[in-house]
Design an enzyme around this catalytic site. Structure first.
Site, short mmCIF file in Angstrom:
data_model
loop_
_atom_site.label_atom_id
_atom_site.label_comp_id
_atom_site.label_asym_id
_atom_site.label_seq_id
_atom_site.Cartn_x
_atom_site.Cartn_y
_atom_site.Cartn_z
N ASP A 124 74.62 124.65 35.75
CA ASP A 124 73.44 125.38 36.24
C ASP A 124 72.21 124.79 35.57
O ASP A 124 71.89 125.11 34.43
CB ASP A 124 73.56 126.87 35.95
CG ASP A 124 72.53 127.68 36.72
OD1 ASP A 124 72.74 127.92 37.92
OD2 ASP A 124 71.50 128.05 36.12
N GLU A 126 68.37 123.81 34.50
CA GLU A 126 67.02 124.36 34.42
C GLU A 126 66.06 123.22 34.73
O GLU A 126 66.31 122.06 34.34
CB GLU A 126 66.73 124.94 33.04
CG GLU A 126 67.58 126.15 32.69
CD GLU A 126 67.44 127.30 33.68
OE1 GLU A 126 66.29 127.60 34.09
OE2 GLU A 126 68.47 127.88 34.06
N ALA A 127 65.00 123.53 35.44
CA ALA A 127 64.06 122.50 35.89
C ALA A 127 62.63 122.95 35.68
O ALA A 127 62.35 124.14 35.55
CB ALA A 127 64.30 122.17 37.36
N ASP A 224 71.41 123.25 42.92
CA ASP A 224 71.56 122.43 41.72
C ASP A 224 71.85 120.97 42.08
O ASP A 224 71.25 120.04 41.53
CB ASP A 224 72.68 122.98 40.82
CG ASP A 224 72.28 124.29 40.18
OD1 ASP A 224 71.61 124.26 39.14
OD2 ASP A 224 72.63 125.35 40.73
N HIS A 283 68.21 132.73 32.58
CA HIS A 283 67.49 131.48 32.81
C HIS A 283 67.66 130.47 31.69
O HIS A 283 67.00 129.43 31.71
CB HIS A 283 66.00 131.74 33.09
CG HIS A 283 65.77 132.77 34.15
ND1 HIS A 283 66.26 132.65 35.43
CD2 HIS A 283 65.13 133.97 34.09
CE1 HIS A 283 65.91 133.72 36.13
NE2 HIS A 283 65.24 134.54 35.34
N ASP A 288 73.46 130.92 31.69
CA ASP A 288 73.73 131.13 33.12
C ASP A 288 75.09 130.52 33.49
O ASP A 288 75.89 131.15 34.20
CB ASP A 288 72.64 130.48 33.97
CG ASP A 288 71.38 131.33 34.06
OD1 ASP A 288 71.38 132.47 33.57
OD2 ASP A 288 70.38 130.84 34.63
#
Length: 339
Positions: A124, A126-127, A224, A283, A288
Site C-alpha cells: 500500500d 504512500e504518494a 497502487d 495513512h 495500512d
C-alpha cells in the site's frame, strides 16, 4: 494511500437442524481453497462439476438453515467449531456456510492444498499529494512498504519499509505531511525510486519469492499498481516491473466473497464489518498494509481463496477472469531503463 483512493473510479467486480459437526480443517491451510468467486458452487474444489451429487443438496439444506439463524445462534455455532465469532451477521453466515461446505467437499474428495500461493505480498504505497488532489498534480511514491503474509501459517512473517525521495515535487505539501506523517526531512534523506525498487527486489530474492516459494501481490484497490507504480516508473524512466503486473485487488475479492456493494469495501469499513479495529496510524503505508493483511487473513480463514483478479497490459488496467489458472508472480528482477 486510502485518502487518494476514495472518490476514484474502480474497475467493476468480476462476478452461498444443523448437520453433525464435521471433522476439523487440516492445520495450517485453514481456508481450504474455497473460492472468493463462489457462485452456486461453480468454483468448488470438487473435481467433478456434477451438482446432482447428494453432497450439494446437503450443502443447500445447511445454507437454508444457517440463513434462518439469529446472530447469537451463529456466534454460538462458530464458537463450537472454534471459529472467529466477530463480524456483522452476513459475515458470520458466510463464515459458517463455508466451514460446512469445505468440510463436506473434503469428505467427498480430499483437497490438494499445495497449488495455492505460499505467500502474499501486501503493498500500500504512500504518494505525494495536495489537498483536493487537483487533476494535474503528479503523484510520486514516497513510501514503499511490503507485508509478507504466509498462507500456510496465516501469519505476517516479515515486513519491508523504505521511504522514497520525490523528484518532480521534492517539497511535500503541508497536507501530505499531515496526512501521511512523512516529514520533509525523511524524504530528503531517502533514496530515489530506482534504488528503493532495487532494495525491494533484493529483499524479495532473499526470501526466495518466485523461485522456491510461489507468491502473489495484493493491494487495497486498483490504484497502487495501475496508477501510482505506473506513473512512478515513467517518472523514473524505468520499465514497469514484471512481478507487479498481476495482483489481487482485495476490495474486489471482499465485495465478491461477502456479497457487498463497492461502497462497503473501504479499508476501515471492511475491518469494521469483520469485527476488527484499525491498528496503527491511518495513512502510514506500512500500517495500512498490515491492516490489509489482517483482512486477507480473516478472509482466508473464512474460506476465501484470494486470487489474482487484475493486471496491467500495455499500460492499461485489465480484469483477470476467475476461471484463469492460478499462477504465482515471477521471480523479481530489476526492470530495464526506458530509452
Amino acid at each position: 494511500m486510502e485518502e487518494q483512493k476514495e472518490n476514484r473510479p474502480q474497475a467493476a467486480p468480476n462476478e452461498a437442524p444443523a448437520p453433525p459437526a464435521p471433522a476439523a480443517c487440516p492445520p495450517g491451510r485453514q481456508h481450504c481453497r474455497i473460492s472468493d468467486q463462489e457462485t452456486n458452487g461453480k468454483n468448488s474444489t470438487a473435481s467433478s462439476n456434477d451438482f446432482s451429487d447428494p453432497v450439494y443438496k446437503e450443502i443447500a439444506i445447511t445454507n437454508g438453515y444457517i440463513n434462518r439463524m439469529t446472530r447469537d445462534e451463529l456466534r454460538s455455532k462458530l464458537a463450537e467449531f472454534k471459529l472467529e465469532t466477530r463480524g456483522v451477521k452476513d459475515v458470520l453466515k458466510k463464515r459458517l456456510k463455508n466451514y460446512y461446505k469445505k468440510q463436506k467437499l473434503m469428505q467427498k474428495e480430499p483437497i490438494n492444498g499445495d497449488s495455492y500461493y505460499d505467500y502474499i505480498c501486501v503493498v500500500d504505497f504512500e504518494a505525494t499529494c495536495e489537498e483536493g488532489n487537483p487533476p494535474e498534480f503528479v503523484h510520486e511514491i514516497i513510501e514503499f512498504p511490503i507485508v509478507l503474509l504466509n498462507t500456510h501459517t496465516l501469519e505476517i512473517e516479515d515486513t519491508f519499509q523504505q521511504y522514497v525521495k520525490p523528484e518532480i515535487n521534492p517539497k511535500l505539501s503541508d497536507f501530505c505531511i499531515s496526512l501521511t506523517g512523512i516529514t520533509q526531512d525523511i524524504v530528503d534523506k531517502a533514496d530515489t525510486f530506482p534504488q528503493v525498487l532495487q532494495n525491494v527486489i533484493e529483499w524479495m530474492r532473499q526470501r526466495e519469492l518466485g523461485t522456491k516459494y510461489s507468491y502473489s501481490m495484493l493491494t487495497d484497490g486498483s490504484w497502487d499498481m495501475s496508477k501510482f507504480l505506473n506513473i512512478q516508473c515513467r517518472i523514473s524512466r524505468i520499465k514497469y516491473p514484471s512481478f507487479a503486473k498481476k495482483w489481487i485487488n482485495i476490495r474486489k475479492s471482499y465485495g465478491n466473497f461477502y456479497k457487498v456493494p463497492r461502497n462497503q469495501t473501504k479499508l476501515t469499513i471492511m475491518l469494521e464489518k469483520l469485527g476488527m479495529n484499525y491498528d496503527g496510524r491511518p495513512h502510514s503505508g506500512l500500517d495500512d498494509s498490515k491492516n490489509i493483511a489482517r483482512i486477507a487473513i480473516r478472509m482466508l480463514q473464512d474460506g476465501c481463496e484470494l486470487r489474482v483478479n487484475e493486471r496491467m497490459h500495455a499500460g492499461q488496467l485489465m480484469t483477470v477472469s476467475s476461471s484463469a489458472p492460478l499462477e504465482g508472480a515471477p521471480a523479481p528482477q530489476m526492470p530495464r531503463y526506458r530509452n
